[in-house]
Design a protein around this motif. Sequence first.
Motif, PDB file in Angstrom:
ATOM      1  N   LYS A   1       0.846  -1.200   0.000  1.00 59.51           N
ATOM      2  CA  LYS A   1       0.000   0.000   0.000  1.00 59.51           C
ATOM      3  C   LYS A   1       0.880   1.250   0.000  1.00 59.51           C
ATOM      4  O   LYS A   1       0.634   2.189  -0.752  1.00 59.51           O
ATOM      5  CB  LYS A   1      -0.922  -0.002   1.225  1.00 59.51           C
ATOM      6  N   ASN A   2       1.916   1.259   0.830  1.00 59.82           N
ATOM      7  CA  ASN A   2       2.817   2.409   0.899  1.00 59.82           C
ATOM      8  C   ASN A   2       3.504   2.654  -0.441  1.00 59.82           C
ATOM      9  O   ASN A   2       3.596   3.794  -0.907  1.00 59.82           O
ATOM     10  CB  ASN A   2       3.838   2.209   2.014  1.00 59.82           C
ATOM     11  N   GLN A   3       3.983   1.592  -1.083  1.00 59.40           N
ATOM     12  CA  GLN A   3       4.648   1.737  -2.384  1.00 59.40           C
ATOM     13  C   GLN A   3       3.686   2.277  -3.435  1.00 59.40           C
ATOM     14  O   GLN A   3       4.044   3.171  -4.217  1.00 59.40           O
ATOM     15  CB  GLN A   3       5.232   0.397  -2.832  1.00 59.40           C
ATOM     16  N   ALA A   4       2.460   1.746  -3.454  1.00 64.65           N
ATOM     17  CA  ALA A   4       1.463   2.220  -4.416  1.00 64.65           C
ATOM     18  C   ALA A   4       1.110   3.678  -4.146  1.00 64.65           C
ATOM     19  O   ALA A   4       0.961   4.474  -5.085  1.00 64.65           O
ATOM     20  CB  ALA A   4       0.214   1.337  -4.354  1.00 64.65           C
ATOM     21  N   ASP A   5       0.978   4.049  -2.874  1.00 67.24           N
ATOM     22  CA  ASP A   5       0.651   5.431  -2.520  1.00 67.24           C
ATOM     23  C   ASP A   5       1.750   6.399  -2.950  1.00 67.24           C
ATOM     24  O   ASP A   5       1.467   7.483  -3.453  1.00 67.24           O
ATOM     25  CB  ASP A   5       0.413   5.571  -1.015  1.00 67.24           C
ATOM     26  N   LEU A   6       3.005   6.004  -2.756  1.00 67.32           N
ATOM     27  CA  LEU A   6       4.127   6.862  -3.145  1.00 67.32           C
ATOM     28  C   LEU A   6       4.174   7.084  -4.656  1.00 67.32           C
ATOM     29  O   LEU A   6       4.629   8.126  -5.116  1.00 67.32           O
ATOM     30  CB  LEU A   6       5.447   6.266  -2.656  1.00 67.32           C
ATOM     31  N   ALA A   7       3.687   6.108  -5.429  1.00 70.19           N
ATOM     32  CA  ALA A   7       3.702   6.202  -6.885  1.00 70.19           C
ATOM     33  C   ALA A   7       2.452   6.877  -7.451  1.00 70.19           C
ATOM     34  O   ALA A   7       2.346   7.070  -8.656  1.00 70.19           O
ATOM     35  CB  ALA A   7       3.850   4.801  -7.483  1.00 70.19           C
ATOM     36  N   ASN A   8       1.505   7.241  -6.598  1.00 75.19           N
ATOM     37  CA  ASN A   8       0.234   7.797  -7.041  1.00 75.19           C
ATOM     38  C   ASN A   8       0.185   9.296  -6.715  1.00 75.19           C
ATOM     39  O   ASN A   8       0.041   9.681  -5.558  1.00 75.19           O
ATOM     40  CB  ASN A   8      -0.914   7.054  -6.355  1.00 75.19           C
ATOM     41  N   PRO A   9       0.302  10.166  -7.734  1.00 76.30           N
ATOM     42  CA  PRO A   9       0.322  11.612  -7.478  1.00 76.30           C
ATOM     43  C   PRO A   9      -0.938  12.129  -6.772  1.00 76.30           C
ATOM     44  O   PRO A   9      -0.855  13.044  -5.953  1.00 76.30           O
ATOM     45  CB  PRO A   9       0.449  12.234  -8.870  1.00 76.30           C
ATOM     46  N   LYS A  10      -2.090  11.559  -7.063  1.00 76.93           N
ATOM     47  CA  LYS A  10      -3.333  12.026  -6.443  1.00 76.93           C
ATOM     48  C   LYS A  10      -3.334  11.669  -4.960  1.00 76.93           C
ATOM     49  O   LYS A  10      -3.770  12.468  -4.122  1.00 76.93           O
ATOM     50  CB  LYS A  10      -4.551  11.438  -7.162  1.00 76.93           C
TER      51      LYS A  10
ATOM     52  N   LEU B   1       1.659  11.821  16.484  1.00 77.59           N
ATOM     53  CA  LEU B   1       1.621  11.482  17.909  1.00 77.59           C
ATOM     54  C   LEU B   1       3.039  11.550  18.475  1.00 77.59           C
ATOM     55  O   LEU B   1       4.014  11.366  17.743  1.00 77.59           O
ATOM     56  CB  LEU B   1       1.040  10.081  18.099  1.00 77.59           C
ATOM     57  N   PRO B   2       3.164  11.785  19.791  1.00 75.42           N
ATOM     58  CA  PRO B   2       4.509  11.900  20.377  1.00 75.42           C
ATOM     59  C   PRO B   2       5.396  10.678  20.130  1.00 75.42           C
ATOM     60  O   PRO B   2       6.601  10.815  19.969  1.00 75.42           O
ATOM     61  CB  PRO B   2       4.228  12.063  21.877  1.00 75.42           C
ATOM     62  N   GLN B   3       4.813   9.480  20.065  1.00 70.25           N
ATOM     63  CA  GLN B   3       5.608   8.269  19.882  1.00 70.25           C
ATOM     64  C   GLN B   3       5.854   7.918  18.411  1.00 70.25           C
ATOM     65  O   GLN B   3       6.478   6.908  18.112  1.00 70.25           O
ATOM     66  CB  GLN B   3       4.981   7.083  20.617  1.00 70.25           C
ATOM     67  N   ALA B   4       5.413   8.782  17.491  1.00 66.30           N
ATOM     68  CA  ALA B   4       5.594   8.520  16.059  1.00 66.30           C
ATOM     69  C   ALA B   4       7.056   8.661  15.666  1.00 66.30           C
ATOM     70  O   ALA B   4       7.773   9.515  16.176  1.00 66.30           O
ATOM     71  CB  ALA B   4       4.740   9.483  15.248  1.00 66.30           C
ATOM     72  N   LYS B   5       7.455   7.815  14.721  1.00 65.33           N
ATOM     73  CA  LYS B   5       8.789   7.928  14.137  1.00 65.33           C
ATOM     74  C   LYS B   5       8.758   9.080  13.134  1.00 65.33           C
ATOM     75  O   LYS B   5       7.698   9.476  12.664  1.00 65.33           O
ATOM     76  CB  LYS B   5       9.142   6.616  13.429  1.00 65.33           C
ATOM     77  N   PRO B   6       9.901   9.629  12.762  1.00 60.58           N
ATOM     78  CA  PRO B   6       9.920  10.719  11.782  1.00 60.58           C
ATOM     79  C   PRO B   6       9.167  10.333  10.503  1.00 60.58           C
ATOM     80  O   PRO B   6       9.385   9.263   9.946  1.00 60.58           O
ATOM     81  CB  PRO B   6      11.409  10.926  11.507  1.00 60.58           C
ATOM     82  N   GLY B   7       8.245  11.197  10.079  1.00 58.91           N
ATOM     83  CA  GLY B   7       7.466  10.955   8.872  1.00 58.91           C
ATOM     84  C   GLY B   7       6.266  10.038   9.056  1.00 58.91           C
ATOM     85  O   GLY B   7       5.499   9.851   8.129  1.00 58.91           O
ATOM     86  N   GLU B   8       6.116   9.465  10.238  1.00 58.74           N
ATOM     87  CA  GLU B   8       5.011   8.532  10.489  1.00 58.74           C
ATOM     88  C   GLU B   8       3.751   9.306  10.868  1.00 58.74           C
ATOM     89  O   GLU B   8       3.801  10.232  11.667  1.00 58.74           O
ATOM     90  CB  GLU B   8       5.396   7.572  11.625  1.00 58.74           C
ATOM     91  N   LYS B   9       2.642   8.902  10.270  1.00 64.91           N
ATOM     92  CA  LYS B   9       1.365   9.543  10.563  1.00 64.91           C
ATOM     93  C   LYS B   9       0.508   8.578  11.379  1.00 64.91           C
ATOM     94  O   LYS B   9       0.575   8.582  12.594  1.00 64.91           O
ATOM     95  CB  LYS B   9       0.674   9.942   9.256  1.00 64.91           C
ATOM     96  N   TRP B  10      -0.287   7.785  10.691  1.00 68.40           N
ATOM     97  CA  TRP B  10      -1.147   6.822  11.375  1.00 68.40           C
ATOM     98  C   TRP B  10      -0.277   5.759  12.050  1.00 68.40           C
ATOM     99  O   TRP B  10       0.638   5.212  11.437  1.00 68.40           O
ATOM    100  CB  TRP B  10      -2.081   6.151  10.372  1.00 68.40           C
ATOM    101  N   ILE B  11      -0.576   5.466  13.311  1.00 71.37           N
ATOM    102  CA  ILE B  11       0.196   4.475  14.075  1.00 71.37           C
ATOM    103  C   ILE B  11      -0.699   3.272  14.369  1.00 71.37           C
ATOM    104  O   ILE B  11      -1.830   3.419  14.842  1.00 71.37           O
ATOM    105  CB  ILE B  11       0.727   5.075  15.389  1.00 71.37           C
ATOM    106  N   LEU B  12      -0.165   2.106  14.070  1.00 70.32           N
ATOM    107  CA  LEU B  12      -0.867   0.857  14.315  1.00 70.32           C
ATOM    108  C   LEU B  12      -1.016   0.627  15.818  1.00 70.32           C
ATOM    109  O   LEU B  12      -0.047   0.763  16.573  1.00 70.32           O
ATOM    110  CB  LEU B  12      -0.089  -0.303  13.686  1.00 70.32           C
ATOM    111  N   MET B  13      -2.229   0.304  16.232  1.00 69.17           N
ATOM    112  CA  MET B  13      -2.503   0.083  17.655  1.00 69.17           C
ATOM    113  C   MET B  13      -2.414  -1.409  17.962  1.00 69.17           C
ATOM    114  O   MET B  13      -2.678  -2.250  17.101  1.00 69.17           O
ATOM    115  CB  MET B  13      -3.895   0.603  18.005  1.00 69.17           C
TER     116      MET B  13
END
Length: 109
Positions: free
Chosen positions: A67-76, A91-103
Amino acid sequence: MKRYCLTLDLIDDEKLINEYKQYHLDVWPEIKESIRNAGVDDLQIYLLGNRLFMIMEVNEDFSFEKKNQADLANPKVQEWETLMWTYQQALPQAKPGEKWILMDQIFKL
């Protein structure tokens, strides 16, 4: 079918939160298509205050890496993600560039 739950915060500003909600009343068709093409059968987002909670039900074709690879290749998708990031905050515990965090699931009846 597998379920994933993720979380992310919005910037704590009522005007911005309302704008974010408006975008999600009419998500761009290209975004919906990219989600479905990734193997996501159902996706729901809930909001409490400025905290978002996402539930994804996926099929056997889904992987976060694909999904991440497809998203990076999709301009929209990149345009949508850039726009959404104006409303979101890591979130405070996010890694650099990380948005949604898996719970982690800690209970199931």
